[in-house]
Design a protein around this motif. Structure first.
Motif, PDB file in Angstrom:
ATOM      1  N   PHE A 203      26.579  18.157  87.044  1.00  0.00           N
ATOM      2  CA  PHE A 203      25.431  19.405  86.359  1.00  0.00           C
ATOM      3  C   PHE A 203      27.118  20.554  85.789  1.00  0.00           C
ATOM      4  O   PHE A 203      26.424  20.786  84.276  1.00  0.00           O
ATOM      5  N   ARG A 204      27.801  20.175  86.955  1.00  0.00           N
ATOM      6  CA  ARG A 204      28.848  20.900  85.763  1.00  0.00           C
ATOM      7  C   ARG A 204      29.181  20.721  84.722  1.00  0.00           C
ATOM      8  O   ARG A 204      29.568  21.470  83.844  1.00  0.00           O
ATOM      9  N   ARG A 205      29.556  19.372  84.394  1.00  0.00           N
ATOM     10  CA  ARG A 205      30.419  18.712  83.397  1.00  0.00           C
ATOM     11  C   ARG A 205      29.084  19.025  82.218  1.00  0.00           C
ATOM     12  O   ARG A 205      29.297  19.363  80.755  1.00  0.00           O
ATOM     13  N   LEU A 206      28.398  19.346  82.438  1.00  0.00           N
ATOM     14  CA  LEU A 206      27.150  19.523  81.381  1.00  0.00           C
ATOM     15  C   LEU A 206      27.792  20.746  80.159  1.00  0.00           C
ATOM     16  O   LEU A 206      27.223  20.723  79.351  1.00  0.00           O
ATOM     17  N   LYS A 207      28.602  21.782  80.598  1.00  0.00           N
ATOM     18  CA  LYS A 207      28.755  22.835  80.082  1.00  0.00           C
ATOM     19  C   LYS A 207      29.719  22.403  79.485  1.00  0.00           C
ATOM     20  O   LYS A 207      30.066  23.358  78.276  1.00  0.00           O
ATOM     21  N   HIS A 208      30.497  21.260  79.365  1.00  0.00           N
ATOM     22  CA  HIS A 208      31.285  20.803  78.125  1.00  0.00           C
ATOM     23  C   HIS A 208      30.718  19.600  77.221  1.00  0.00           C
ATOM     24  O   HIS A 208      32.247  18.406  76.967  1.00  0.00           O
ATOM     25  N   LYS A 209      29.282  19.201  77.846  1.00  0.00           N
ATOM     26  CA  LYS A 209      28.751  18.229  76.911  1.00  0.00           C
ATOM     27  C   LYS A 209      28.388  18.917  75.305  1.00  0.00           C
ATOM     28  O   LYS A 209      27.520  19.459  75.748  1.00  0.00           O
ATOM     29  N   THR A 210      28.107  17.856  74.564  1.00  0.00           N
ATOM     30  CA  THR A 210      27.396  18.066  73.320  1.00  0.00           C
ATOM     31  C   THR A 210      25.804  18.325  73.098  1.00  0.00           C
ATOM     32  O   THR A 210      25.211  17.556  73.751  1.00  0.00           O
ATOM     33  N   GLN A 211      25.721  19.298  72.651  1.00  0.00           N
ATOM     34  CA  GLN A 211      24.020  19.617  72.252  1.00  0.00           C
ATOM     35  C   GLN A 211      23.370  19.156  71.207  1.00  0.00           C
ATOM     36  O   GLN A 211      23.112  17.754  70.782  1.00  0.00           O
ATOM     37  N   MET A 499      31.894  11.441  81.134  1.00  0.00           N
ATOM     38  CA  MET A 499      32.949  12.045  80.356  1.00  0.00           C
ATOM     39  C   MET A 499      32.220  13.239  80.113  1.00  0.00           C
ATOM     40  O   MET A 499      31.063  13.197  79.128  1.00  0.00           O
ATOM     41  N   THR A 500      32.978  14.586  79.918  1.00  0.00           N
ATOM     42  CA  THR A 500      32.615  15.717  79.253  1.00  0.00           C
ATOM     43  C   THR A 500      33.146  15.309  77.608  1.00  0.00           C
ATOM     44  O   THR A 500      34.113  14.140  77.788  1.00  0.00           O
ATOM     45  N   ASP A 501      32.733  15.945  76.369  1.00  0.00           N
ATOM     46  CA  ASP A 501      33.174  15.623  76.056  1.00  0.00           C
ATOM     47  C   ASP A 501      34.898  15.355  75.271  1.00  0.00           C
ATOM     48  O   ASP A 501      36.034  14.381  75.151  1.00  0.00           O
ATOM     49  N   ARG A 502      34.758  16.956  75.674  1.00  0.00           N
ATOM     50  CA  ARG A 502      36.809  17.107  76.405  1.00  0.00           C
ATOM     51  C   ARG A 502      37.420  15.850  76.510  1.00  0.00           C
ATOM     52  O   ARG A 502      38.416  16.177  76.395  1.00  0.00           O
ATOM     53  N   TYR A 503      37.214  15.814  78.254  1.00  0.00           N
ATOM     54  CA  TYR A 503      37.788  14.600  78.604  1.00  0.00           C
ATOM     55  C   TYR A 503      37.628  13.731  77.941  1.00  0.00           C
ATOM     56  O   TYR A 503      38.694  12.867  78.011  1.00  0.00           O
ATOM     57  N   ALA A 504      36.538  13.109  76.935  1.00  0.00           N
ATOM     58  CA  ALA A 504      36.805  11.628  76.185  1.00  0.00           C
ATOM     59  C   ALA A 504      37.527  12.121  75.253  1.00  0.00           C
ATOM     60  O   ALA A 504      38.046  11.119  75.205  1.00  0.00           O
ATOM     61  N   LEU A 505      37.878  13.308  74.928  1.00  0.00           N
ATOM     62  CA  LEU A 505      38.940  13.614  73.691  1.00  0.00           C
ATOM     63  C   LEU A 505      40.135  13.372  74.348  1.00  0.00           C
ATOM     64  O   LEU A 505      41.048  12.410  73.709  1.00  0.00           O
TER      65      LEU A 505
END
Ligand SMILES: Nc1nc2c(ncn2[C@H]2C[C@H](O)[C@@H](COP(=O)(O)OP(=O)(O)OP(=O)(O)O)O2)c(=O)[nH]1
Length: 519
Positions: A203-211, A499-505
């Motif tokens: 749930f916390r990771r959703l804040k860094h996932k793209t819509q 992964m979040t977007d930023r972690y993946a990047l």
């Protein structure tokens, strides 16, 4: 009437059970009296008014029903006589009377006991008893159940559901979990599910996932987290208006997108493409289910019950599994609400974000659907919600009306053409595919290299130099499958999807950007 795409839902004979708008709702003061909590807090004069209004309805009002329900579970001669309250094994509440209707010394120690004999101080009972005998009025019979049940949230919620929810609403009890757990004394099973979702790492990771907009820098773009919250709010409104189970809608909404890969739908598509040659697929709603049933760390109560994952109620898992228009229809009306309001929310916030990003201007929006739905996001949401409630009430299932439903579909197709799959977006999509494939294959390779040495943490995660290296970058605990049974494809999928977007990047950068090897 228009149902959202997917297998046609069976028609539930629900309308007959749903009354029209409550005539009391036109008056603010009388509406306040209709609330059990407000009534419990109301001064005696208000309660008398309540009692009058109840009887003047010939016993047919909701208040009469909740009073009757509560009366059948509570023996409450009068407030003045209650000295102790005991909840029985079945969760019923019994009042025990002080001798002669007066409060005794013992009566100053009001208490609650649950079925296992656990004793809980009940401040309200203590205060009441200490005040001494209260006047017995005609209202006491109505009020006593509400007053006494304040100490037992489950009895109160059961009475509420019996009295106020539509017969077609999903009920909170019995809580159907994979591993059976004792109830929490305060929270209902669905409140507990809501909390488990909000407290989990996914749930916390959703804040860094793209819509829609990839790894957005701007503070005002939606992310999967804010989308989730918008869906939850709209869903609750619809559920409440239809007298369905708001708590269930809330839990489903909060959990529905947990399984989204980084970079939203494009990440989903890219992971799917990685798995296709192996005869597998990736769907975010299925991954949401995998997260809550297997991958997320089990809370202690779940571990004690021998369960795994979040051990959510079956209706919550079913609603998460069925929230996408591409998934099978959920079995509950509450799940079907989330399926429709997910689209209501994303279409409208995506227009707003696309305008913010300069991809669109308001003048570009298609005249037909905007004419039907309204020129601003709030008007459109309002129109769609009112239509959904009115139509669903009329047909006895979760349905949109023909006009609003068609307008929403047209707007959605338009958004696909002009925003989601527009040429500019497609350029980024290719890059996301490249990134996801690189990470996925890296994990497979690392797994092969680890060659069976998989005890403890996932070997693949350890091969990435960034993992756990500094405080800001967590290592994802994604390998819930015991080492001996590990499936490398599943492990790679869990790792990338988490992964979040930023972690993946950053992970991608660590893998492909050359680093200086001398200082
Ligand atoms: N469905 C879909 N959405 C996309 C695509 N590209 C970008 N998006 C955006 C639009 C919305 O903001 C969001 C939709 O994500 P959801 O997870 O809510 O889609 P879901 O499959 O549940 O929606 P659906 O029922 O198919 O409309 O992703 C795409 O190719 N397909």
């Amino acid at each position: 009437m228009k149902a959202i795409s997917g297998p046609r839902a069976s028609r539930t004979p629900w309308l007959r059970a749903l009354p029209g708008p409550d005539p009391r709702s036109s008056s603010r003061s009388t509406r306040t009296r209709g609330s059990p909590v407000a009534a419990a807090r109301a001064p005696v004069s208000s309660r008398e008014a309540l009692s009058t209004s109840t009887s003047s309805n010939g016993g047919a009002s909701r208040w009469a029903r909740i009073a009757a329900t509560a009366r059948s579970t509570v023996a409450a001669p009068s407030r003045a006589e209650i000295t102790t309250l005991t909840t029985g094994a079945a969760g019923t509440v019994e009042g025990s009377a002080g001798a002669g209707g007066t409060s005794s010394a013992a009566g100053t120690r009001g208490s609650l006991r649950d079925g296992r004999g656990v004793r809980t101080a009940c401040a309200a009972a203590v205060a009441r008893a200490a005040r001494g005998p209260a006047p017995t009025t005609a209202t006491i019979d109505v009020m006593a159940p509400v007053t006494t049940s304040l100490g037992d949230p489950h009895a109160r919620r059961r009475a509420f559901e019996d009295a106020f929810l539509s017969p077609a609403a999903a009920r909170t009890w019995p809580a159907d979990r994979d591993a059976e757990e004792p109830d929490c004394p305060l929270r209902t099973p669905l409140q507990r599910d809501r909390d488990r979702i909000v407290h989990c790492k996914a749930f916390r990771r959703l804040k860094h996932k793209t819509q829609v907009f990839l790894a957005p820098e701007g503070d005002h773009y939606r992310t999967r987290l804010t989308h989730t919250l918008e869906v939850t709010g709209i869903g609750r409104t619809v559920a409440r208006a239809l007298e369905l189970n708001e708590d269930l809608v809330e839990a489903i909404s909060l959990g529905h997108d947990l399984g989204h890969a980084p970079f939203g739908h494009i990440g989903e598509e890219a992971l799917d493409a990685c798995l296709a040659p192996h005869g597998r697929h990736f769907r975010h709603w299925e991954h949401s289910v995998r997260l809550v049933t297997q991958l997320e760390d089990a809370p202690s109560a779940v571990r004690e019950a021998g369960g795994r994952g979040l051990n959510l109620c079956a209706d919550v898992v079913d609603g998460i599994a069925g929230h996408s228009g591409r998934a099978p229809m959920p079995r509950t009306l509450e799940g079907r609400i989330v399926r429709v309001v997910d689209r209501i929310a994303y279409l409208n916030h995506d227009i707003d974000d696309a305008i913010r990003a300069g991809v669109l201007t308001e003048r570009d929006l298609p005249g037909g659907p905007i004419g039907v739905l309204g020129t601003t996001a709030s008007r459109r949401i309002d129109r769609l919600v009112q239509d959904l409630v009115a139509t669903s009430r009329q047909v006895g299932d979760i349905r949109q009306g023909d006009e609003a439903g068609a307008a929403m579909d047209e707007l959605r197709s338009w958004m696909f053409e002009h925003v989601y799959l527009a040429p500019d977006a497609r350029t980024e999509h290719r890059r996301v595919h490249e990134l996801v494939r690189t990470l996925f294959e890296h994990h497979l390779e690392a797994d092969r290299a680890a060659d069976g040495d998989r005890a403890g943490e996932g070997a693949g995660a350890l091969t990435l130099p960034l993992a756990g290296e500094d405080g800001g970058w967590d290592r994802y605990q994604v390998h819930a499958v015991p080492a001996a049974d590990a499936d490398p494809l599943e492990r790679a999928t869990d790792w990338v999807a988490g992964m979040t977007d930023r972690y993946a990047l950053r992970a991608f950068g660590e893998l492909v950007i050359p680093r200086a090897h001398a200082r």
